[in-house]
Scaffold this active site. Sequence first.
Site, short mmCIF file in Angstrom:
data_model
loop_
_atom_site.label_atom_id
_atom_site.label_comp_id
_atom_site.label_asym_id
_atom_site.label_seq_id
_atom_site.Cartn_x
_atom_site.Cartn_y
_atom_site.Cartn_z
N ARG A 1 6.10 -8.16 -3.50
CA ARG A 1 5.48 -6.84 -3.37
C ARG A 1 4.58 -6.51 -4.57
O ARG A 1 3.65 -5.72 -4.44
CB ARG A 1 6.60 -5.79 -3.25
CG ARG A 1 6.13 -4.40 -2.79
CD ARG A 1 7.29 -3.41 -2.78
NE ARG A 1 6.97 -2.13 -2.14
CZ ARG A 1 7.64 -1.01 -2.33
NH1 ARG A 1 8.69 -0.99 -3.14
NH2 ARG A 1 7.28 0.10 -1.72
N SER B 1 2.66 2.65 -0.75
CA SER B 1 3.33 1.46 -0.21
C SER B 1 4.64 1.98 0.36
O SER B 1 5.45 2.58 -0.35
CB SER B 1 3.58 0.46 -1.35
OG SER B 1 4.40 -0.59 -0.87
N SER B 2 4.85 1.77 1.67
CA SER B 2 6.01 2.37 2.34
C SER B 2 7.31 1.78 1.81
O SER B 2 7.33 0.69 1.22
CB SER B 2 5.92 2.12 3.84
OG SER B 2 4.64 2.44 4.33
N GLN B 3 8.40 2.49 2.08
CA GLN B 3 9.72 2.00 1.67
C GLN B 3 10.02 0.68 2.39
O GLN B 3 9.88 0.60 3.62
CB GLN B 3 10.78 3.04 2.05
CG GLN B 3 12.17 2.66 1.62
CD GLN B 3 13.23 3.61 2.15
OE1 GLN B 3 12.94 4.49 2.94
NE2 GLN B 3 14.45 3.41 1.72
N PRO B 4 10.40 -0.37 1.66
CA PRO B 4 10.64 -1.67 2.31
C PRO B 4 11.62 -1.60 3.49
O PRO B 4 11.41 -2.27 4.50
CB PRO B 4 11.18 -2.53 1.16
CG PRO B 4 10.47 -1.98 -0.04
CD PRO B 4 10.43 -0.49 0.18
#
Length: 393
Positions: free
Chosen positions: A35, A66-69
């Site tokens: 990431r 950046s969205s939550q994984p």
Amino acid sequence: MADGPALHRALVDALVRRGAITDSRIETAFRAVPRHPFLPDVPLAEVYRDQAIPTKMVDGEAISSSSQPEIMATMLEQLRLEPGLRVLEVGAGTGYNAALMAHVVGETGTLITMDVDDDLVDGARAHLAAVGATRVQVVLGDGGLGYPDGAPYDRIILTVGAWDVAPAWWSQLRPGGRLVLPLTIGGSQKSVAFVHAGDHLASASVTDCVFMRLRGSFAGPPTRVDLGDTPNLRLYVRDPAAVDAAAAYQLLQSAPVDLRTGVSVVEREVAGSLVLWIALREPGFCWLEAIGAEADTQPVPQLYAVPGKYRSAAGVFEGTSASFFMRPPGDSASAGAEPRPFELYVRGLGEGVETGGRLLEHARAWNLAGRPGSDGLRIRALPIDVRLTAWGR
Ligand SMILES: C[S@@+](CC[C@H](N)C(=O)[O-])C[C@H]1O[C@@H](n2cnc3c(N)ncnc32)[C@H](O)[C@@H]1O
């Protein structure tokens, strides 16, 4: 000194352990694509926390992140990716999700991702180049219109919240294809996986999510009313034109009446289940939120909060009366901590006893009904000109 590969491994291990990743192709992609190249200015320890990371702010509000994984993994599983598929993503952001998907569809597949701002498109291209994902096409454009030049698609995914299904997503999807998107349903957001079933889209799975809203031509009707003299205190309602903002602000300053529901909850089930229960039953359903450093001192009952950044509560607003669900008075929100149960309270304001009493009854009825969750929802999407009687077929 943070060890990037070890942090990366630990994050993916945790996603697998929690069941967010079950598909081995998604696991392989998460293990293969780090990431941090997509968040070059963020410390590694932050990058590999399971959290959304804002990357572009306007007026104190994130318009890209950046969205939550965990939710990325959940949505990628909903999408049912396979090698060779043709995929469109609306919401390129950092490019990280596109890189994960490109890894799964492989050399025989096609991955197109789009965003509305040229700086975001440039950033995504640079990040993707840094990890060697050069086959991903990053396009500048309004995703509300889809990307007809690349259609038809086997899969379309939105990583930004929609208020309805845009005609373009439907028409650019192949029959049998899948559309996965965060959709606002009754005041709460659900990630819905739809399958193109000829004359309608039928949901295959539904789960809870929280995404920023789509911008551009398909941004949806306004819902926000700014209260007070800063833009940091907002009421979200179905008909903002009907709200007298000054009177609403006054109402929030009035003496509260706090009621105990006797129902013990965790935050997740309020947002994921109770909110939808209320929104389907109350035309005056609303969210109240404060953002920024003064969020803690704004007149917002505390249901959700990140101290010094954010505070919000869901409830009912009826002009001279408003009521909100909240944590017990004095109980602080468990931001980032393990969720712990708390007794749900209702705060009534103004002629709030009536709306407060209704919220109380709703909470108890919801509890008795077994707290129905998103996984039990079945949704059909039809073009607006199709008569609902067609559902009987
Ligand atoms: C949560 S971020 C996406 C995260 C991204 N998938 C990633 O992996 O970093 C949402 C993105 O949607 C974009 N967006 C908002 N409205 C859009 C629109 N109409 N068309 C395309 N992108 C849009 C925003 O600019 C933002 O970058």
